[in-house]
Design an enzyme around this catalytic site. Structure first.
Site, short mmCIF file in Angstrom:
data_model
loop_
_atom_site.label_atom_id
_atom_site.label_comp_id
_atom_site.label_asym_id
_atom_site.label_seq_id
_atom_site.Cartn_x
_atom_site.Cartn_y
_atom_site.Cartn_z
N SER A 52 -14.78 53.30 80.44
CA SER A 52 -14.59 51.93 80.94
C SER A 52 -15.88 51.30 81.45
CB SER A 52 -13.50 51.91 82.02
OG SER A 52 -12.27 52.24 81.42
N GLY A 60 2.93 59.67 82.63
CA GLY A 60 2.65 58.27 82.91
C GLY A 60 2.47 57.44 81.65
N ASP A 85 -1.74 48.86 80.23
CA ASP A 85 -1.60 49.90 79.21
C ASP A 85 -0.54 49.52 78.16
OD1 ASP A 85 -3.52 51.75 80.01
OD2 ASP A 85 -2.17 52.79 81.37
N THR A 144 -7.29 55.31 87.09
CA THR A 144 -6.93 56.29 86.06
C THR A 144 -6.42 57.57 86.71
OG1 THR A 144 -7.62 57.30 83.98
CG2 THR A 144 -9.30 57.21 85.71
N TYR A 159 -7.67 60.11 72.13
CA TYR A 159 -8.74 59.50 71.34
C TYR A 159 -10.06 60.25 71.41
CZ TYR A 159 -9.65 57.51 75.90
OH TYR A 159 -9.86 57.37 77.24
N LYS A 201 -2.53 56.63 89.21
CA LYS A 201 -1.84 55.43 88.72
C LYS A 201 -0.53 55.12 89.46
CE LYS A 201 -3.64 55.19 84.02
NZ LYS A 201 -3.29 55.04 82.60
N GLY A 204 6.30 63.30 74.91
CA GLY A 204 5.71 63.30 76.25
C GLY A 204 6.56 62.49 77.21
P1 NAP Z 1 0.45 63.17 82.22
O1 NAP Z 1 1.20 62.22 83.12
O2 NAP Z 1 -0.28 64.31 82.82
O3 NAP Z 1 1.53 63.73 81.14
C1 NAP Z 1 1.15 64.72 80.21
C2 NAP Z 1 2.28 64.93 79.20
O4 NAP Z 1 1.79 65.83 78.19
C3 NAP Z 1 3.55 65.56 79.78
O5 NAP Z 1 4.67 65.04 79.11
C4 NAP Z 1 3.34 67.04 79.43
O6 NAP Z 1 4.57 67.75 79.29
C5 NAP Z 1 2.70 66.93 78.08
N1 NAP Z 1 1.95 68.14 77.72
C6 NAP Z 1 0.80 68.59 78.28
N2 NAP Z 1 0.41 69.73 77.67
C7 NAP Z 1 1.32 70.00 76.70
C8 NAP Z 1 1.46 71.04 75.74
N3 NAP Z 1 0.56 72.02 75.63
N4 NAP Z 1 2.52 71.00 74.90
C9 NAP Z 1 3.42 70.00 74.98
N5 NAP Z 1 3.34 68.98 75.87
C10 NAP Z 1 2.31 68.97 76.74
O7 NAP Z 1 -0.63 62.39 81.36
P2 NAP Z 1 -0.56 60.87 80.83
O8 NAP Z 1 -1.25 59.96 81.79
O9 NAP Z 1 0.85 60.57 80.47
O10 NAP Z 1 -1.50 60.95 79.52
C11 NAP Z 1 -1.07 61.60 78.34
C12 NAP Z 1 -2.12 61.44 77.25
O11 NAP Z 1 -2.24 60.08 76.87
C13 NAP Z 1 -3.52 61.90 77.68
O12 NAP Z 1 -4.13 62.54 76.58
C14 NAP Z 1 -4.24 60.60 77.98
O13 NAP Z 1 -5.65 60.70 77.80
C15 NAP Z 1 -3.62 59.71 76.91
N6 NAP Z 1 -3.70 58.28 77.28
C16 NAP Z 1 -4.40 57.48 76.46
C17 NAP Z 1 -4.49 56.13 76.76
C18 NAP Z 1 -5.25 55.23 75.84
O14 NAP Z 1 -5.67 54.15 76.26
N7 NAP Z 1 -5.41 55.61 74.58
C19 NAP Z 1 -3.89 55.59 77.91
C20 NAP Z 1 -3.16 56.47 78.74
C21 NAP Z 1 -3.10 57.82 78.41
P3 NAP Z 1 5.26 68.53 80.53
O15 NAP Z 1 6.07 67.51 81.25
O16 NAP Z 1 6.05 69.59 79.87
O17 NAP Z 1 4.13 69.08 81.36
#
Ligand code: NAP
Length: 288
Positions: free
Chosen positions: A23, A136, A108, A68, A229, A72, A133
């Site tokens: 960012s 968040g 987002d 981030t 990404y 959040k 997933g």
């Molecule tokens: P989060 O709140 O920590 O949630 C992580 C999720 O991934 C949970 O559902 C978790 O499942 C699952 N998970 C983690 N390891 C796993 C595995 N080995 N096998 C299966 N499921 C697994 O994180 P978040 O904020 O939602 O972000 C999730 C992803 O989206 C990240 O990679 C983040 O960088 C990306 N993202 C990208 C953007 C963008 O602008 N492109 C924006 C936001 C987020 P459990 O509940 O079972 O632990």
């Protein structure tokens, strides 16, 4: 830097960790492109010092900041006002300071919808969507899909209880059955009737593959969006493309949420492509 003076407006991002965030490059590139007297800085804030950090940003008159992982949701009760988008998503990724009041917003969701349109020409209205997933990012995605008139959304998560909790929290006001939770065992039944598959887990961040995900079961016209990404083509995107499916990584979402945050703070949109070029310059570094 040589333009900075006493009236320079300061923006930033809070996260823990934050050093790998793209960012600062994106927003500073936009300020430069528009000749604005403003600066965007990274602030590493550990979870136990979030309250102090928000008080500090307020006192120091920081005009706006992004939020981030892992702040959040935790930041929400520390703000004076929340936008409808932030309330719907249950998360804040953008804060505006206006006349001493802190307003929490979420870009987002619009970022995801913009990226689906730009990168996959994917219509969301009426689409049958599976979200992998239940963290968040998945919550933000479901809220955005509800607002955009998706046909039906199913949330599949490694830990089923989190998917069920997401459904309980977000289904208020939605048509019965529109939002459902399912287990990974149910994917073979679900995939043949999917228009859009969204990865909102962190799987792929370090090059991991999704177990239990038989992309061969998706219809030929299905599209795959991976919010991850870090790698240019994540393993999921690479496999989807090998199978002839339209697929994209999450860089476009990162850029579009940033453009929308910039507009929310300044009333201006960065020239098209400026933030994308700055974000792409960092591809290969780890994901925030
Ligand atoms: P989060 O709140 O920590 O949630 C992580 C999720 O991934 C949970 O559902 C978790 O499942 C699952 N998970 C983690 N390891 C796993 C595995 N080995 N096998 C299966 N499921 C697994 O994180 P978040 O904020 O939602 O972000 C999730 C992803 O989206 C990240 O990679 C983040 O960088 C990306 N993202 C990208 C953007 C963008 O602008 N492109 C924006 C936001 C987020 P459990 O509940 O079972 O632990």
């Amino acid at each position: 830097m040589e333009r900075m003076h006493g009236g320079t407006r300061v923006y930033g991002i809070i996260g823990w960790p934050v050093a790998h965030s793209r960012s600062p490059q994106m927003h500073n590139a936009a300020f430069r492109a528009l000749g604005m007297d403003a600066l965007y800085l990274p602030f590493a804030v550990p979870p136990e010092r979030l309250r102090e950090a928000v008080a500090g940003l307020r006192v120091l008159g920081v005009a706006g900041w992004n939020v981030t992982i892992p702040h959040k949701t935790a930041v929400m009760p520390l703000l004076d006002e929340l936008s409808p988008e932030a309330v719907r998503a249950g998360a804040v990724n953008t804060v505006l300071q206006r006349e001493g009041r802190l307003i929490g917003h979420n870009t987002d969701g619009v970022g995801l919808l913009t990226a689906l349109q730009r990168d996959l020409a994917c219509p969301v209205a009426g689409a049958r969507i599976v979200v992998l997933g239940a963290g968040g990012a998945a919550r933000g995605a479901v809220a955005a899909f509800a607002g955009a008139g998706a046909g039906q959304v199913t949330v599949v998560n490694r830990t089923p209880a989190s998917a069920e909790l997401l459904v309980r929290d977000l289904q208020v006001g939605l048509p019965p059955g529109w939002l459902q939770a399912a287990t990974t065992d149910e994917l073979p039944r679900l995939l043949p009737a999917v228009d859009l598959l969204v990865n909102a887990t962190s799987v792929g961040l370090k090059g991991e593959r999704h177990d239990d995900l038989a992309l061969a079961l998706l219809p030929e016209a299905a599209k795959v969006y991976d919010m991850v990404y870090g790698p240019v083509a994540t393993p999921l995107v690479a496999e989807a493309r090998r199978r002839g499916l339209a697929a994209s990584n999450g860089l476009g979402m990162l850029v579009a949420q940033g453009e929308e945050a910039f507009r929310y703070w300044t009333g201006l949109l960065p020239p098209l492509g400026v933030m994308a070029a700055a974000a792409a310059a960092g591809v290969g570094a780890p994901n925030p």
